[in-house]
Design an enzyme around this catalytic site. Structure first.
Site, PDB file in Angstrom:
ATOM      1  N   GLY A  54       0.839  -1.201   0.000  1.00 45.95           N
ATOM      2  CA  GLY A  54       0.000   0.000   0.000  1.00 45.95           C
ATOM      3  C   GLY A  54       0.866   1.239   0.000  1.00 45.95           C
ATOM      4  O   GLY A  54       2.068   1.162   0.267  1.00 45.95           O
ATOM      5  N   CYS A  81       5.380  -6.123   1.438  1.00 47.40           N
ATOM      6  CA  CYS A  81       5.723  -4.712   1.289  1.00 47.40           C
ATOM      7  C   CYS A  81       5.171  -3.894   2.465  1.00 47.40           C
ATOM      8  O   CYS A  81       5.609  -4.072   3.593  1.00 47.40           O
ATOM      9  CB  CYS A  81       5.262  -4.202  -0.069  1.00 47.40           C
ATOM     10  N   TYR A  82       4.159  -3.060   2.231  1.00 46.42           N
ATOM     11  CA  TYR A  82       3.595  -2.302   3.358  1.00 46.42           C
ATOM     12  C   TYR A  82       3.124  -3.257   4.457  1.00 46.42           C
ATOM     13  O   TYR A  82       3.285  -2.986   5.649  1.00 46.42           O
ATOM     14  CB  TYR A  82       2.424  -1.434   2.872  1.00 46.42           C
ATOM     15  N   HIS A 168       7.531  -8.045  -4.033  1.00 44.94           N
ATOM     16  CA  HIS A 168       6.158  -8.427  -4.421  1.00 44.94           C
ATOM     17  C   HIS A 168       6.141  -9.796  -5.100  1.00 44.94           C
ATOM     18  O   HIS A 168       6.352  -9.882  -6.318  1.00 44.94           O
ATOM     19  CB  HIS A 168       5.573  -7.372  -5.360  1.00 44.94           C
ATOM     20  N   GLU A 170       3.671 -11.478  -5.872  1.00 44.44           N
ATOM     21  CA  GLU A 170       2.463 -11.677  -6.693  1.00 44.44           C
ATOM     22  C   GLU A 170       2.635 -11.280  -8.155  1.00 44.44           C
ATOM     23  O   GLU A 170       1.855 -11.697  -9.008  1.00 44.44           O
ATOM     24  CB  GLU A 170       1.280 -10.915  -6.073  1.00 44.44           C
ATOM     25  N   ASP A 225     -17.613 -11.790 -21.184  1.00 47.17           N
ATOM     26  CA  ASP A 225     -17.940 -11.312 -19.840  1.00 47.17           C
ATOM     27  C   ASP A 225     -19.451 -11.207 -19.614  1.00 47.17           C
ATOM     28  O   ASP A 225     -19.980 -11.718 -18.629  1.00 47.17           O
ATOM     29  CB  ASP A 225     -17.282  -9.949 -19.568  1.00 47.17           C
ATOM     30  N   LYS A 364      -9.596 -12.155 -16.671  1.00 36.95           N
ATOM     31  CA  LYS A 364     -10.221 -12.678 -17.898  1.00 36.95           C
ATOM     32  C   LYS A 364     -10.170 -14.213 -17.998  1.00 36.95           C
ATOM     33  O   LYS A 364     -11.177 -14.847 -18.296  1.00 36.95           O
ATOM     34  CB  LYS A 364      -9.506 -12.070 -19.110  1.00 36.95           C
TER      35      LYS A 364
END
Ligand code: XMP
Length: 508
Positions: A54, A81-82, A168, A170, A225, A364
């Site tokens: 963040g 991180c944060y 990170h 991710e 979608d 997606k």
């Protein structure tokens, strides 16, 4: 058996949904929440907690921190991180502004054995993005990884299963990121039995509960979608759902019939409006791209308006918003980009109480997976992106019925040969467009003066930038031959090698 869930506490970082996605990739259910009380967290009963990155600084008094009590729940916690800094601060470590902030790919070195880094290479590339860092770890923590400018790039108290990483894991740029998530899921003792079928089942049950006997309206575009969203709703409320599919006559070859055919198998009210003539009349003589887009968008809304008057008030309006749309438009404002970007976005005249966006948290490929679970056919589930204004922006100059036919036929041939060549999954988007150029050719013994078709195929992950795909020459050759032979009015086929920028993906 109780459902196991990993809770992601969101502190506003850019990649937070990506964290959730990584957990789901490990077949564990995951929820992302902001600013939860400890009571609410206890109620959710997670098997593990991830504190996200963040933009704030933990040492500022107004910064959002997780409830201190999470560290007494006895569940594994991963701070990123944060989130790592928040863990350090709460447990007695020290966090300050880093003299050297790191941004981008950085080499990270694992310093000691760690369950979080099981099977992770000792040295690998990780993605860094921080201006603060941990200067001293809390008591009982050991430092498990470092980078050149960040001596405490990871730390842990393995006895309590508290782990913190400054980088990170991710994002794809972190080479060992996926392993790190898998390791954390193991540390949480997860059974890994959550599947997309569970998402479908839970969402349908949740929608059923929420909507009850209410009336629901969905504008179908024929894209992935809105189709997946519609089928989810039909499973939940059946005939209380009405889907309106406006065929503006600018769809790909056979597309309207395919959509109608697919939806005839589901329990819902399906209304198809053949408005091709109406759109063509409005577009007669118009050549300016933005005017075309405006006319198509406005006319779409008019058609929808007329039909919704017949339907009357509804309780809910369904939107097929997916997570990348949410990011593009800024969190919580997804409707803005959708109505701008999608023809038939949000018709604000429809009398409804609430918008439902059941796919809002999915990426997606996850939406495609959900579509398969729901029994949508592969050709619909794998449909490539198609712009709201349709072929209208793939015909340069005035749109006529003849030109629509030319571009539909050419595009169908291109798609067919791409599929035969087995390269469809390697391309992000590919289509034929009709240039406004006519040139001299020779066919048989006669001179022709016909249109040129342009073929476009691009590679992109975000559609904001793209590069032209290097389609094998053999395939292009077959496509070109077939188009000039089979499509009347075309005597030349060109391939667009331009990237975006400076070009765009669509021609108008
Ligand atoms: P451009 O041409 O801007 O396209 O490089 C980027 C991506 O967006 C799609 N696109 C649209 N999608 N409504 C849509 O729903 C639109 O008006 C629209 N214009 C472009 C395009 O197909 C590509 O995937």
């Amino acid at each position: 058996m109780a459902r196991e869930m990993i809770l992601v506490l969101d502190f506003g970082g850019q990649y937070n949904q990506l964290i959730a996605r990584r957990v789901r990739e490990n077949n564990v259910y995951c929820e992302v929440h902001t600013a939860l009380s400890i009571e609410k967290i206890r109620e959710l009963n997670p098997v593990g907690i991830i504190l996200t990155g963040g933009p704030q600084s933990v040492y500022k008094t107004d910064s959002l921190l997780p409830p201190v009590e999470i560290f007494n729940l006895g569940v594994p916690i991963l701070g990123i991180c944060y989130g790592a800094q928040a863990m350090a601060k709460i447990l007695g470590g020290e966090v300050k502004s880093a003299q050297i902030s790191e941004y981008g790919k950085t080499e990270v070195e694992i310093l000691s054995e760690s369950k979080l880094f099981a099977d992770v290479e000792k040295k690998s590339v990780a993605w860094m993005s921080h201006t603060d860092r941990i200067f001293s770890a809390p008591e009982n923590f050991i430092v498990t990884a470092s980078t050149k400018d960040c001596p405490i790039a990871a730390m842990e108290d393995a006895t309590k299963n508290f782990y913190a990483v400054q980088f990170h894991p991710e994002v794809v740029h972190t080479a060992e990121g996926m392993k790190i998530f898998s390791n954390f899921v193991n540390i949480c003792g997860c059974r890994r039995d959550w599947k997309m079928s569970s998402f479908v089942k839970d969402t349908v049950a949740g929608l059923k509960n929420k909507i009850g006997g209410g009336k629901v309206l969905c504008a179908l575009s024929g894209g992935v979608d809105s189709s997946v969203a519609a089928v989810l709703l039909s499973k939940a409320v059946g005939k209380n759902l009405t889907c309106v599919f406006v065929d503006h006559g600018l769809l790909r070859k056979n597309e309207a019939a395919e959509v109608e055919q697919v939806f005839s198998h589901f329990d819902l009210n399906f209304i198809k409006i053949d408005a091709g003539e109406r759109f063509l009349n409005k577009l007669r003589g118009v050549i300016e791209p933005e005017r075309k887009r405006k006319i198509i968008g406005e006319e779409f809304i008019r058609v929808f308006e007329e039909i919704s008057k017949e339907i009357g008030a509804v309780d809910y309006l369904v939107q097929g918003t997916i997570y990348p749309d949410v990011i593009e438009s800024g969190l919580g404002k997804s409707a803005v980009i959708k109505s701008h970007h999608n023809v038939g976005g949000l018709p604000d005249f429809v009398d409804f109480k609430e918008i439902i966006e059941p796919l809002r948290l999915l990426f997606k490929d996850e939406v495609r997976q959900a579509g398969r679970e729901l029994g949508l056919p592969e050709n619909l589930v794998n449909r490539q992106p198609f712009p709201g204004p349709g072929l209208g922006i793939r015909i340069i100059g005035e749109i006529t019925a003849k030109k629509i036919k030319i571009v539909q036929e050419s595009d169908a041939i291109f798609r067919e040969e791409v599929a035969k060549g087995g390269i469809q999954n390697d391309l992000s988007q590919y289509f034929a467009a009709l240039t406004n150029m006519r040139s001299v050719g020779v066919m048989g013994d006669g001179r022709t003066y016909d249109f040129a078709i342009a073929l476009r195929a691009v590679l992109t992950s975000d559609f904001m930038t793209a590069e032209s795909a290097q389609i094998p020459w053999e395939i292009l050759n077959i496509v070109a031959n077939r188009i000039v032979n089979e499509v009347k009015g075309v005597n030349r086929v060109l391939y667009d090698c331009t990237s975006k920028p400076p070009a765009t993906i669509e021609f108008e």
